[in-house]
Design a protein around this motif. Structure first.
Motif, PDB file in Angstrom:
ATOM      1  N   ASN A  83      84.408 -17.390  46.598  1.00 43.17           N
ATOM      2  CA  ASN A  83      83.025 -17.501  47.079  1.00 43.17           C
ATOM      3  C   ASN A  83      82.828 -18.851  47.773  1.00 43.17           C
ATOM      4  O   ASN A  83      82.539 -19.870  47.122  1.00 43.17           O
ATOM      5  CB  ASN A  83      82.026 -17.359  45.922  1.00 43.17           C
ATOM      6  N   ASN A  84      82.977 -18.855  49.075  1.00 44.67           N
ATOM      7  CA  ASN A  84      82.905 -20.105  49.821  1.00 44.67           C
ATOM      8  C   ASN A  84      81.530 -20.752  49.743  1.00 44.67           C
ATOM      9  O   ASN A  84      81.402 -21.981  49.757  1.00 44.67           O
ATOM     10  CB  ASN A  84      83.281 -19.873  51.285  1.00 44.67           C
ATOM     11  N   ASP A  85      80.447 -19.937  49.637  1.00 47.03           N
ATOM     12  CA  ASP A  85      79.105 -20.509  49.560  1.00 47.03           C
ATOM     13  C   ASP A  85      78.921 -21.318  48.280  1.00 47.03           C
ATOM     14  O   ASP A  85      78.137 -22.279  48.247  1.00 47.03           O
ATOM     15  CB  ASP A  85      78.041 -19.416  49.667  1.00 47.03           C
ATOM     16  N   VAL A  86      79.643 -20.947  47.214  1.00 45.28           N
ATOM     17  CA  VAL A  86      79.594 -21.717  45.966  1.00 45.28           C
ATOM     18  C   VAL A  86      80.218 -23.093  46.186  1.00 45.28           C
ATOM     19  O   VAL A  86      79.678 -24.123  45.763  1.00 45.28           O
ATOM     20  CB  VAL A  86      80.322 -20.965  44.830  1.00 45.28           C
ATOM     21  N   LYS A  87      81.352 -23.106  46.851  1.00 39.34           N
ATOM     22  CA  LYS A  87      82.007 -24.374  47.150  1.00 39.34           C
ATOM     23  C   LYS A  87      81.090 -25.279  47.968  1.00 39.34           C
ATOM     24  O   LYS A  87      81.020 -26.500  47.738  1.00 39.34           O
ATOM     25  CB  LYS A  87      83.308 -24.118  47.905  1.00 39.34           C
ATOM     26  N   GLU A  88      80.345 -24.693  48.907  1.00 38.26           N
ATOM     27  CA  GLU A  88      79.451 -25.481  49.755  1.00 38.26           C
ATOM     28  C   GLU A  88      78.358 -26.164  48.934  1.00 38.26           C
ATOM     29  O   GLU A  88      77.938 -27.280  49.246  1.00 38.26           O
ATOM     30  CB  GLU A  88      78.823 -24.589  50.830  1.00 38.26           C
TER      31      GLU A  88
ATOM     32  N   THR B  66      69.552 -27.255  47.495  1.00 41.97           N
ATOM     33  CA  THR B  66      70.567 -26.247  47.841  1.00 41.97           C
ATOM     34  C   THR B  66      70.076 -24.827  47.567  1.00 41.97           C
ATOM     35  O   THR B  66      70.855 -23.875  47.650  1.00 41.97           O
ATOM     36  CB  THR B  66      71.881 -26.487  47.063  1.00 41.97           C
ATOM     37  N   ASN B  67      68.785 -24.700  47.199  1.00 43.29           N
ATOM     38  CA  ASN B  67      68.179 -23.391  46.933  1.00 43.29           C
ATOM     39  C   ASN B  67      68.934 -22.619  45.851  1.00 43.29           C
ATOM     40  O   ASN B  67      69.309 -21.463  46.018  1.00 43.29           O
ATOM     41  CB  ASN B  67      68.092 -22.549  48.216  1.00 43.29           C
ATOM     42  N   GLN B  68      69.134 -23.284  44.727  1.00 44.79           N
ATOM     43  CA  GLN B  68      69.770 -22.649  43.560  1.00 44.79           C
ATOM     44  C   GLN B  68      68.754 -22.673  42.423  1.00 44.79           C
ATOM     45  O   GLN B  68      68.419 -23.740  41.914  1.00 44.79           O
ATOM     46  CB  GLN B  68      71.046 -23.401  43.148  1.00 44.79           C
ATOM     47  N   VAL B  69      68.259 -21.508  42.020  1.00 44.07           N
ATOM     48  CA  VAL B  69      67.148 -21.469  41.064  1.00 44.07           C
ATOM     49  C   VAL B  69      67.604 -21.597  39.614  1.00 44.07           C
ATOM     50  O   VAL B  69      66.784 -21.698  38.714  1.00 44.07           O
ATOM     51  CB  VAL B  69      66.305 -20.185  41.235  1.00 44.07           C
ATOM     52  N   SER B  70      68.900 -21.614  39.373  1.00 47.62           N
ATOM     53  CA  SER B  70      69.423 -21.837  38.023  1.00 47.62           C
ATOM     54  C   SER B  70      70.277 -23.090  38.003  1.00 47.62           C
ATOM     55  O   SER B  70      71.114 -23.307  38.892  1.00 47.62           O
ATOM     56  CB  SER B  70      70.265 -20.647  37.555  1.00 47.62           C
ATOM     57  N   ILE B  71      70.093 -23.915  36.977  1.00 45.69           N
ATOM     58  CA  ILE B  71      70.861 -25.154  36.854  1.00 45.69           C
ATOM     59  C   ILE B  71      72.359 -24.879  36.725  1.00 45.69           C
ATOM     60  O   ILE B  71      73.190 -25.676  37.144  1.00 45.69           O
ATOM     61  CB  ILE B  71      70.342 -25.997  35.654  1.00 45.69           C
ATOM     62  N   ARG B  72      72.701 -23.687  36.227  1.00 49.16           N
ATOM     63  CA  ARG B  72      74.120 -23.365  36.069  1.00 49.16           C
ATOM     64  C   ARG B  72      74.844 -23.271  37.406  1.00 49.16           C
ATOM     65  O   ARG B  72      76.062 -23.442  37.474  1.00 49.16           O
ATOM     66  CB  ARG B  72      74.278 -22.040  35.307  1.00 49.16           C
ATOM     67  N   ASP B  73      74.074 -22.991  38.463  1.00 45.78           N
ATOM     68  CA  ASP B  73      74.693 -22.851  39.782  1.00 45.78           C
ATOM     69  C   ASP B  73      74.934 -24.180  40.472  1.00 45.78           C
ATOM     70  O   ASP B  73      75.508 -24.211  41.572  1.00 45.78           O
ATOM     71  CB  ASP B  73      73.838 -21.940  40.663  1.00 45.78           C
ATOM     72  N   VAL B  74      74.509 -25.290  39.848  1.00 48.15           N
ATOM     73  CA  VAL B  74      74.819 -26.612  40.403  1.00 48.15           C
ATOM     74  C   VAL B  74      75.675 -27.431  39.440  1.00 48.15           C
ATOM     75  O   VAL B  74      75.938 -28.608  39.679  1.00 48.15           O
ATOM     76  CB  VAL B  74      73.543 -27.387  40.785  1.00 48.15           C
ATOM     77  N   LEU B  75      76.107 -26.805  38.338  1.00 44.96           N
ATOM     78  CA  LEU B  75      77.028 -27.441  37.393  1.00 44.96           C
ATOM     79  C   LEU B  75      78.374 -26.736  37.498  1.00 44.96           C
ATOM     80  O   LEU B  75      78.448 -25.514  37.375  1.00 44.96           O
ATOM     81  CB  LEU B  75      76.499 -27.317  35.956  1.00 44.96           C
ATOM     82  N   LEU B  76      79.421 -27.481  37.721  1.00 49.75           N
ATOM     83  CA  LEU B  76      80.733 -26.850  37.866  1.00 49.75           C
ATOM     84  C   LEU B  76      81.120 -26.084  36.609  1.00 49.75           C
ATOM     85  O   LEU B  76      81.661 -24.980  36.679  1.00 49.75           O
ATOM     86  CB  LEU B  76      81.787 -27.908  38.184  1.00 49.75           C
ATOM     87  N   PHE B  77      80.837 -26.662  35.451  1.00 55.93           N
ATOM     88  CA  PHE B  77      81.238 -26.010  34.196  1.00 55.93           C
ATOM     89  C   PHE B  77      80.057 -26.017  33.226  1.00 55.93           C
ATOM     90  O   PHE B  77      79.979 -26.845  32.312  1.00 55.93           O
ATOM     91  CB  PHE B  77      82.453 -26.720  33.579  1.00 55.93           C
ATOM     92  N   PRO B  78      79.099 -25.099  33.417  1.00 55.37           N
ATOM     93  CA  PRO B  78      77.936 -25.058  32.527  1.00 55.37           C
ATOM     94  C   PRO B  78      78.322 -24.609  31.120  1.00 55.37           C
ATOM     95  O   PRO B  78      79.331 -23.917  30.927  1.00 55.37           O
ATOM     96  CB  PRO B  78      77.033 -24.003  33.190  1.00 55.37           C
ATOM     97  N   TYR B  79      77.503 -25.030  30.160  1.00 50.81           N
ATOM     98  CA  TYR B  79      77.761 -24.646  28.769  1.00 50.81           C
ATOM     99  C   TYR B  79      77.466 -23.169  28.560  1.00 50.81           C
ATOM    100  O   TYR B  79      76.467 -22.644  29.043  1.00 50.81           O
ATOM    101  CB  TYR B  79      76.910 -25.473  27.813  1.00 50.81           C
TER     102      TYR B  79
END
Length: 425
Positions: A99-104, A408-421
């Protein structure tokens, strides 16, 4: 794409993808035979020259192909990709591959952090690192993680905030100081909270909280322009305008505007309690007037603060480290910034009266003894530092994860943490 004696493959690295032309004539029979059984996901090395195919596609004409690492697991199927959210979070390495958009998003996160550091250093601030393990709980209202140091035989707490250490440094003469690092709070996990999160805190001697609000406006708008090339951003279904100046409302004004509750209706304890109970807020017997007002604000106003808004004049009761307002000692010179209904920053004029600070710490201790696990402890060394003299100082903290979410228009904090709990598998 095996095509007899000549084939094509696509390779991908951190910079993008490119096609390669591979033939039996260039590689020889044995190497070409090996190439034909390579799998998608294998890591390979190519040597050759760049050319254009008949369809004008820039490609590599391979003269040598070597297998560098064999992939033992199949990548997700090409057309459907990796969609399962739990798998994406648990196996972020796989998420990043397909998922390249995740990398971005994470590249943008790195750019945002760089811009923050550049902003503060350009303003004459010194970056420091303070302890991650504290002997006392302080600097914020939160439940800590607890650990034990065997050699010293003492209980320690993962820090909930670096505040009291940073203000010690201002006492010591580092008049503009910041730290960008992790905090830990033993709280629930949801779209806006993770028990381990990144914050920047900064302190500025001979400034007040109005200066810090101006600074935050400049910081966020500068980063948005550099990262997104606009001040009109999308966040989920919300359209947010970051154009300056941003709104500034007292907490009482916000309750009146968004909750349709007049300031007179919350003017004293009994009125505020009655207003809270109408909103089905269960008022604890330990709450004072200020705590009730803050609870009413959370229910009536927070989620309606979509465009940037600073809420100011917080009750003293819920602001144990903030300086009281001269015009009303029950309120403090404090702000919180809300965007998209989400708290992004908290700041205030620092309390520098050691007698007042000790009294407020004692109230926190009393609350802690009464069962409040989020209350601060008495920090006698910090009182001692204040007795040497903290100049007039303003300080603030900002959640980096939430800022990245917003930009970055990410409504969940997990989508901006590489390794969420997550719970164990």
């Amino acid at each position: 794409r095996i095509m007899g004696k000549a084939s094509f493959c696509t390779i991908q690295d951190a910079t993008g993808k490119i096609q390669s032309y591979v033939s039996i004539n260039d590689l020889g029979e044995e190497s070409y035979k090996a190439f034909k059984i390579f799998d998608i996901g294998d890591i390979i090395g190519l040597k050759g020259f760049v050319f254009k195919t008949r369809t004008e596609e820039i490609s590599i004409h391979a003269k040598e192909v070597v297998l560098l690492t064999k992939s033992l697991r199949d990548l997700p199927e090409k057309f459907h990709g990796l969609k399962d959210v739990e798998t994406r979070y648990r196996q972020r390495y796989l998420d990043l591959i397909v998922n390249n958009d995740v990398k971005e998003v994470f590249i943008k996160r790195s750019q945002i952090i760089k811009e923050i550091r550049d902003f503060f250093t350009s303003c004459g601030f010194v970056e420091v690192e303070t302890p991650m393990m504290h002997s006392l709980v302080g600097g914020a209202a939160a439940k800590p993680f607890i650990t034990h140091h065997n050699a010293l035989d003492m209980q320690l707490y993962l820090r909930i905030a670096p505040e009291l250490y940073l203000k010690r440094l201002v006492v010591g003469g580092i008049e503009r100081v910041f730290e960008l690092n992790r905090n830990f709070r033993n709280e629930g996990v949801d779209t806006k909270h993770n028990p381990e999160f990144t914050m920047i805190e900064w302190y500025m001697a001979y400034a007040d909280y109005h200066t810090l609000m101006d600074m935050i406006e400049e910081l966020v708008t500068t980063i948005s322009q550099k990262i997104n090339n606009t001040l009109q951003i999308q966040f989920g279904d919300l359209n947010i305008d970051l154009q300056r100046p941003w709104a500034r409302l007292t907490m009482a004004e916000a309750i009146e505007k968004y909750g349709n509750i007049s300031q007179d209706e919350i003017a004293d304890y009994e009125k505020a309690k009655a207003a809270a109970e109408k909103l089905h807020i269960q008022v604890d017997s330990s709450w004072g007037h200020g705590k009730i007002i803050s609870e009413i604000f959370e229910i009536t106003a927070e989620e309606k603060l979509i465009n940037p808004a600073f809420i100011i004049d917080y009750p003293k009761e819920i602001s144990p480290l903030s300086k009281s307002k001269e015009s009303n000692p029950e309120l403090t010179d404090r702000f919180e910034l809300f965007i998209a209904g989400m708290e992004l920053s908290n700041g205030f004029n620092e309390l520098n009266d050691p007698v007042d600070q000790e009294e407020r710490f004692q109230k926190q201790v009393d609350s802690r003894n009464a069962g409040d696990e989020e209350a601060c402890m008495m920090d006698e060394d910090y009182i001692r530092a204040l007795e040497y003299g903290l100049p007039p100082t303003a300080g603030a903290g900002m959640g980096i994860d939430r800022l990245v979410m917003l930009l970055t228009n990410q409504v969940s904090i997990r989508d901006v943490l590489l390794f969420p709990y997550m719970r164990s598998e």
